[in-house]
Scaffold this active site. Structure first.
Site, PDB file in Angstrom:
ATOM      1  N   GLY A   1      61.611  15.771  25.054  1.00  0.00           N
ATOM      2  CA  GLY A   1      63.040  15.441  25.665  1.00  0.00           C
ATOM      3  C   GLY A   1      63.663  14.419  24.462  1.00  0.00           C
ATOM      4  O   GLY A   1      64.969  13.976  24.269  1.00  0.00           O
ATOM      5  N   THR A   2      63.061  14.138  23.064  1.00  0.00           N
ATOM      6  CA  THR A   2      63.271  13.062  22.441  1.00  0.00           C
ATOM      7  C   THR A   2      64.953  13.888  21.276  1.00  0.00           C
ATOM      8  O   THR A   2      65.515  13.050  21.415  1.00  0.00           O
ATOM      9  CB  THR A   2      62.773  13.246  21.245  1.00  0.00           C
ATOM     10  OG1 THR A   2      62.325  13.951  20.633  1.00  0.00           O
ATOM     11  CG2 THR A   2      61.456  11.926  21.441  1.00  0.00           C
ATOM     12  N   GLY A   3      64.996  14.900  21.262  1.00  0.00           N
ATOM     13  CA  GLY A   3      65.645  15.803  20.628  1.00  0.00           C
ATOM     14  C   GLY A   3      66.878  16.038  21.792  1.00  0.00           C
ATOM     15  O   GLY A   3      68.550  15.224  21.500  1.00  0.00           O
ATOM     16  N   CYS A   4      67.165  15.900  23.061  1.00  0.00           N
ATOM     17  CA  CYS A   4      68.046  15.745  23.992  1.00  0.00           C
ATOM     18  C   CYS A   4      68.919  15.233  24.059  1.00  0.00           C
ATOM     19  O   CYS A   4      69.467  14.497  24.174  1.00  0.00           O
ATOM     20  CB  CYS A   4      67.324  16.864  25.037  1.00  0.00           C
ATOM     21  SG  CYS A   4      66.938  17.861  25.458  1.00  0.00           S
TER      22      CYS A   4
ATOM     23  N   THR B   1      56.552  12.238  24.181  1.00  0.00           N
ATOM     24  CA  THR B   1      58.256  12.996  23.534  1.00  0.00           C
ATOM     25  C   THR B   1      59.074  13.598  23.935  1.00  0.00           C
ATOM     26  O   THR B   1      60.182  14.361  23.536  1.00  0.00           O
ATOM     27  CB  THR B   1      57.486  13.523  21.894  1.00  0.00           C
ATOM     28  OG1 THR B   1      57.024  13.845  21.753  1.00  0.00           O
ATOM     29  CG2 THR B   1      57.381  11.927  21.208  1.00  0.00           C
TER      30      THR B   1
ATOM     31  N   LYS C   1      66.615  16.513  11.590  1.00  0.00           N
ATOM     32  CA  LYS C   1      65.725  15.284  12.465  1.00  0.00           C
ATOM     33  C   LYS C   1      64.426  15.456  11.783  1.00  0.00           C
ATOM     34  O   LYS C   1      64.099  16.889  11.819  1.00  0.00           O
ATOM     35  CB  LYS C   1      65.355  15.235  13.637  1.00  0.00           C
ATOM     36  CG  LYS C   1      66.977  15.128  14.429  1.00  0.00           C
ATOM     37  CD  LYS C   1      67.349  15.357  16.538  1.00  0.00           C
ATOM     38  CE  LYS C   1      67.003  17.277  16.063  1.00  0.00           C
ATOM     39  NZ  LYS C   1      66.990  18.012  17.833  1.00  0.00           N
TER      40      LYS C   1
HETATM   41  N1  LIG Z   1      56.336  10.411  17.296  1.00  0.00           N
HETATM   42  C1  LIG Z   1      57.725  10.122  17.567  1.00  0.00           C
HETATM   43  N2  LIG Z   1      58.382   8.669  17.320  1.00  0.00           N
HETATM   44  C2  LIG Z   1      58.951   7.899  16.744  1.00  0.00           C
HETATM   45  N3  LIG Z   1      60.375   8.948  16.174  1.00  0.00           N
HETATM   46  C3  LIG Z   1      60.887   9.878  16.855  1.00  0.00           C
HETATM   47  C4  LIG Z   1      58.944  10.863  17.386  1.00  0.00           C
HETATM   48  N4  LIG Z   1      59.503  11.878  17.274  1.00  0.00           N
HETATM   49  C5  LIG Z   1      60.228  12.013  17.467  1.00  0.00           C
HETATM   50  N5  LIG Z   1      61.157  10.954  16.744  1.00  0.00           N
HETATM   51  C6  LIG Z   1      62.329  10.682  16.595  1.00  0.00           C
HETATM   52  O1  LIG Z   1      63.438  11.358  17.882  1.00  0.00           O
HETATM   53  C7  LIG Z   1      64.364  12.966  17.426  1.00  0.00           C
HETATM   54  C8  LIG Z   1      64.408  14.246  17.957  1.00  0.00           C
HETATM   55  O2  LIG Z   1      63.157  14.312  16.959  1.00  0.00           O
HETATM   56  P1  LIG Z   1      62.586  15.766  16.842  1.00  0.00           P
HETATM   57  O3  LIG Z   1      62.786  15.972  15.595  1.00  0.00           O
HETATM   58  O4  LIG Z   1      61.396  15.421  17.644  1.00  0.00           O
HETATM   59  O5  LIG Z   1      63.829  16.482  18.084  1.00  0.00           O
HETATM   60  P2  LIG Z   1      63.939  17.821  18.377  1.00  0.00           P
HETATM   61  O6  LIG Z   1      62.010  18.864  17.678  1.00  0.00           O
HETATM   62  O7  LIG Z   1      64.939  18.257  18.903  1.00  0.00           O
HETATM   63  O8  LIG Z   1      63.200  17.367  19.953  1.00  0.00           O
HETATM   64  P3  LIG Z   1      62.769  17.878  20.665  1.00  0.00           P
HETATM   65  O9  LIG Z   1      61.269  18.596  21.026  1.00  0.00           O
HETATM   66  O10 LIG Z   1      63.238  17.481  21.947  1.00  0.00           O
HETATM   67  O11 LIG Z   1      63.982  19.008  21.483  1.00  0.00           O
HETATM   68  C9  LIG Z   1      64.262  11.841  15.888  1.00  0.00           C
HETATM   69  O12 LIG Z   1      65.785  10.883  15.280  1.00  0.00           O
HETATM   70  C10 LIG Z   1      63.157  12.178  15.354  1.00  0.00           C
HETATM   71  O13 LIG Z   1      63.515  11.510  14.174  1.00  0.00           O
HETATM   72  C1  LIG Z   2      65.964  23.216  29.231  1.00  0.00           C
HETATM   73  C2  LIG Z   2      65.672  22.550  28.191  1.00  0.00           C
HETATM   74  N1  LIG Z   2      66.809  21.814  26.776  1.00  0.00           N
HETATM   75  C3  LIG Z   2      65.612  21.884  25.907  1.00  0.00           C
HETATM   76  C4  LIG Z   2      64.573  21.490  25.244  1.00  0.00           C
HETATM   77  C5  LIG Z   2      63.894  21.111  24.628  1.00  0.00           C
HETATM   78  O1  LIG Z   2      63.428  19.837  24.233  1.00  0.00           O
HETATM   79  P1  LIG Z   2      61.863  19.632  24.346  1.00  0.00           P
HETATM   80  O2  LIG Z   2      61.954  20.090  22.845  1.00  0.00           O
HETATM   81  O3  LIG Z   2      61.528  18.588  23.790  1.00  0.00           O
HETATM   82  O4  LIG Z   2      61.220  20.714  24.921  1.00  0.00           O
HETATM   83  C6  LIG Z   2      63.771  21.984  26.466  1.00  0.00           C
HETATM   84  N2  LIG Z   2      62.383  22.190  27.143  1.00  0.00           N
HETATM   85  N3  LIG Z   2      64.412  22.804  27.766  1.00  0.00           N
END
Ligand SMILES: Nc1ncnc2c1ncn2[C@@H]1O[C@H](COP(=O)(O)OP(=O)(O)OP(=O)(O)O)[C@@H](O)[C@H]1O
Ligand SMILES: Cc1ncc(COP(=O)(O)O)c(N)n1
Length: 268
Positions: free
Chosen positions: A205-208, A203, A175
């Site tokens: 929770g985007t990854g989850c 943003t 990602k």
């Molecule tokens: N500002 C943004 N605008 C559009 N898409 C985004 C943005 N930020 C993240 N994404 C998309 O959201 C999804 C999650 O990406 P990200 O790289 O933020 O994951 P992550 O760091 O694991 O997320 P989290 O921080 O929730 O664990 C990917 O498809 C990424 O391309």
């Molecule tokens: C319980 C739990 N699982 C996963 C994430 C990662 O999400 P984020 O990077 O958006 O904080 C989190 N903050 N909390």
């Protein structure tokens, strides 16, 4: 139509934005039946994580057995798994029950910067849990830890995703949310999934949500490319429709309805 069943194995976020809570919201929004195995309870809000209680590995095993011994599981999403004992129990369970799809988001650090994985567990994550997944979805900092190198551009992502897939012997979606410019995610087959970057602090929770949406779409029968494309569009819309709650990084928003023409109308 037969209802599909999706299981999340992850940590609880009391603020409702990430972890188990985000996953269950996604499963419902996509019309699947959601189930949960909780690996840790975090005291968390839009500002950060203030406490973590890991769940006893035997209780994690009991939750897994309770679900798998009774209910058909069409896909699994794995999120926060903070220690080796819990990783071993999950790996044994996946081996024993053989769910058809396993999407693993190798969560290490929350967006707030708080650690969600014990450092001495990274080797077990790499050698035991990640190779059991059908697809893993690291963000850039996670991929850097797994590979032991820096990834600073889309060009380096293309190389890194192939290396990671070779090392883990599984498919990888790397990602690009942490780079500047368009949000580009790259699959280890070489296929790229891009969306415009939305300039917003909301943003959480985007990854989850991306990994749970991929798991839900796989359960619904989509091939992997289509599951990722649809999940990415879902997360894009959920970021667009996020609204501020609390004083920090607000979660993305999971609610839409269907209009009479069968189009999704996001609630804002
Ligand atoms: N500002 C943004 N605008 C559009 N898409 C985004 C943005 N930020 C993240 N994404 C998309 O959201 C999804 C999650 O990406 P990200 O790289 O933020 O994951 P992550 O760091 O694991 O997320 P989290 O921080 O929730 O664990 C990917 O498809 C990424 O391309
Ligand atoms: C319980 C739990 N699982 C996963 C994430 C990662 O999400 P984020 O990077 O958006 O904080 C989190 N903050 N909390």
């Amino acid at each position: 139509m037969e209802r599909k069943h999706v299981l999340t194995i992850a940590g609880s976020d009391s603020g409702g934005g990430a972890g188990i809570q985000a996953d269950l919201k996604v499963f419902s929004a996509l019309g699947t039946y959601g189930m949960s195995v909780i690996t840790a309870v975090t005291a968390q809000n839009t500002l950060g994580v203030t406490a973590i209680q890991e769940i006893d590995a035997q209780i994690v095993k009991s939750q897994l057995d309770a679900v798998f011994s009774d209910i058909r599981v069409d896909a699994v999403k794995i999120g926060m798994v903070s220690n080796q004992e819990i990783m071993d129990v999950i790996a044994e369970s996946i081996q024993r029950y053989q769910p058809p799809h396993v999407v693993m988001d190798p969560v290490m650090i929350a967006k707030s910067g708080d650690p969600l994985l014990q450092e001495d567990s990274i080797a077990t994550l790499r050698s035991v849990l990640l190779p059991m997944a059908t697809l893993i979805t690291p963000n850039l900092p996670e991929a850097e830890v797994l590979l032991g190198c820096n990834i600073t551009s889309t060009t380096e992502m293309r190389q890194a995703v192939k290396e990671l897939a070779g090392k883990m012997n599984t498919q990888v979606l790397l990602k690009g949310g942490h780079l500047d410019g368009d949000a580009v995610d790259i699959l280890s087959t070489g296929k790229e999934f891009s969306s415009p970057r939305i300039e917003t602090p909301h943003t959480h929770g985007t990854g989850c949500s991306l990994s749970s949406a991929i798991a839900a779409y796989l359960a619904l029968g989509e091939p992997i490319d289509e599951a990722i494309a649809k999940a990415k569009e879902y997360v894009f819309q959920a970021i667009c429709h996020a609204f501020p709650i609390g004083n920090g990084h607000s979660p993305i928003h999971h609610f839409y309805q269907w209009d009479q023409g069968g189009r999704k109308v996001w609630d804002s």
